[in-house]
Scaffold this active site. Structure first.
Site: not given
Ligand code: HSE
Length: 436
Positions: A107, A131, A134, A136, A207
């Site tokens: 990202k 994909e 953003v 996961g 994101k």
């Molecule tokens: N550090 C990020 C989170 C991981 O806590 O969502 C996923 O981008």
């Protein structure tokens, strides 16, 4: 069946190893679905000898990810190195220049260089898919780009950082301090290497820049996003929120307004009854308001090896099928500039917590300053004691205001007058309200 799709993967951390595992375990289903076999033929990682619990026999090892990206022996390059410069940028650029399609979950790289990479992909007729970048495992990129192509999106907002949601959830459920919850998030491996990226709102902003581009056709530009993190959220705010029927979430919000697309990341009061308020822990959620579907909320794992690998493998499968979408839904030439929308112009409800000096007329003067700026109060609560405080000192008392929709400029102006009046003992706490 078509010829084998040869995949090179750079970065064999938790996500990279999970991608290899999924491609092995789902190999026959993926071949049936896409019409061709998918084989990992090259990898690049810092430590070639490390046991990652996956079978890499017969796979070529490349010390240099850029060499892998440009190798004649791969058709598709998967970048899971991370970082917005260095090896990640060089290898993705190298693969696209060589006309090879790229899948990435990066990202930060996309937020900073997504436009230039999309342009390059167009020039060389390669796919650029992300994909996993953003939220996961939530398929929000495809949902916005393909699933909602027949809609005009009015707003997209979400919980896009699991670390922040974990911290806010534990503070609320267990009454723990911010610092204790952050330490646990780091120990559990949720936080980025530098947790400032999470708690300061920057990871969410990266994101959001991607979502805003997909939803509104604006050029990615993280610099146009107003960003505030969760560092200053206290148990007092969390308690007051619950009492007023809200829950605090770090949201990334992009919405159409009369003055362009507003993009902002900040702690937000969401109604306890809203779908997004139910999302606790490291889970992510994205809500889209659009004309044809009305409202849609997707909830799921926002990080973690297998969840992110699920998204990466979905992109690999699209490329195996020959699907080539414009990375941000439109040809780059059709994307418009994102204008920075000053927060002063933001319109909405506000939660304001003041530490008022306990003397006659303080509450009245506070309400008067609000009324002078045309701010209508939905509720005003004064407590004898500070929220979250069991001390006996009542020389300062909390006053919590909830406003009807107003502008940020009016709120800031009223608060400056209240501070100048000398009625409050601490910096006011201001949290924006996001209604359904
Ligand atoms: N550090 C990020 C989170 C991981 O806590 O969502 C996923 O981008």
């Amino acid at each position: 069946m078509n010829k084998v799709l040869r995949v090179g993967i750079a970065g064999l951390g938790t996500v990279g190893a999970s991608v290899v595992r999924l491609l092995h375990t789902q190999a026959s289903d993926l071949a049936a679905r896409t019409g061709r076999a998918i084989a990992v033929t090259g990898v690049s990682a810092r430590d070639p000898g490390r046991n990652r619990g996956v079978d890499l026999s017969g796979v070529d090892f490349f010390a240099d990810p850029v060499a892998l990206a440009r190798s004649e022996d791969i058709d598709l390059f998967v970048e899971l190195i991370g970082g917005d410069e260095g090896a990640a940028r060089k290898s993705v650029t190298g693969a696209l220049e060589a006309g090879k399609s790229v899948v990435t979950a990066n990202k930060a790289l996309l937020a900073k260089h997504g436009l230039e990479l999309a342009r390059l992909a167009e020039e060389t007729h390669a796919a650029l898919a992300f994909e996993g970048a953003v939220a996961g495992g939530i398929p929000i990129v495809k949902t916005l780009r393909e699933g909602l192509a027949g809609n005009r999106v009015a707003r997209v907002y979400g919980i896009l950082n699991g670390t922040c949601n974990y911290i806010l959830s534990r503070m609320e459920l267990e009454g723990l301090s911010f610092a204790e919850c952050l330490a646990d998030a780091q120990m559990l491996g949720y936080a980025e290497a530098d947790p400032t990226f999470d708690i300061g709102g920057f990871d969410t902003a990266h994101k959001l820049a991607i979502l805003a581009s997909l939803a509104f056709g604006v050029k990615l530009d993280a610099d146009t996003i107003a960003i505030e993190g969760i560092q200053h959220i206290s148990l007092a705010d969390i308690e007051a929120a619950a009492e007023l029927g809200f829950r605090i979430k770090l949201l990334g919000v992009a919405q159409r307004t009369g003055h362009g697309v507003e993009q902002r990341v900040h702690p937000t009061m969401v109604p306890l009854s809203s779908p997004i308020a139910q999302v606790m822990g490291v889970t992510n959620a994205v809500t889209v308001d659009a004309d044809a579907v009305n409202e849609l909320t997707l909830v799921g794992p926002g990080a973690g090896g297998m969840a992110t690998a699920s998204a990466v493998v979905a992109d690999i499968a699209d490329i195996a099928r020959g699907i080539r979408s414009a990375p941000f839904g439109l040809p780059v030439a059709h994307l418009v500039n994102a204008e920075k929308s000053p927060m002063q112009r933001h319109e909405g409800g506000y939660y304001i917590r003041l530490a008022a000096r306990n003397h006659i007329g303080a509450a009245g003067a506070i309400a008067t300053r609000m009324a002078e700026r045309g701010i209508s109060l939905e509720s005003i609560v004064q407590r004898r004691k500070l929220y979250g405080d069991s001390g006996a000192d009542d020389s300062v008392v909390p006053v919590v205001l909830v406003t009807y929709a107003t502008t940020e400029a009016s709120v800031r102006d009223a608060l400056a007058a209240i501070v100048a009046d000398g009625h409050i003992a601490e910096k006011p706490q201001v949290i924006r309200i996001e209604r359904e």
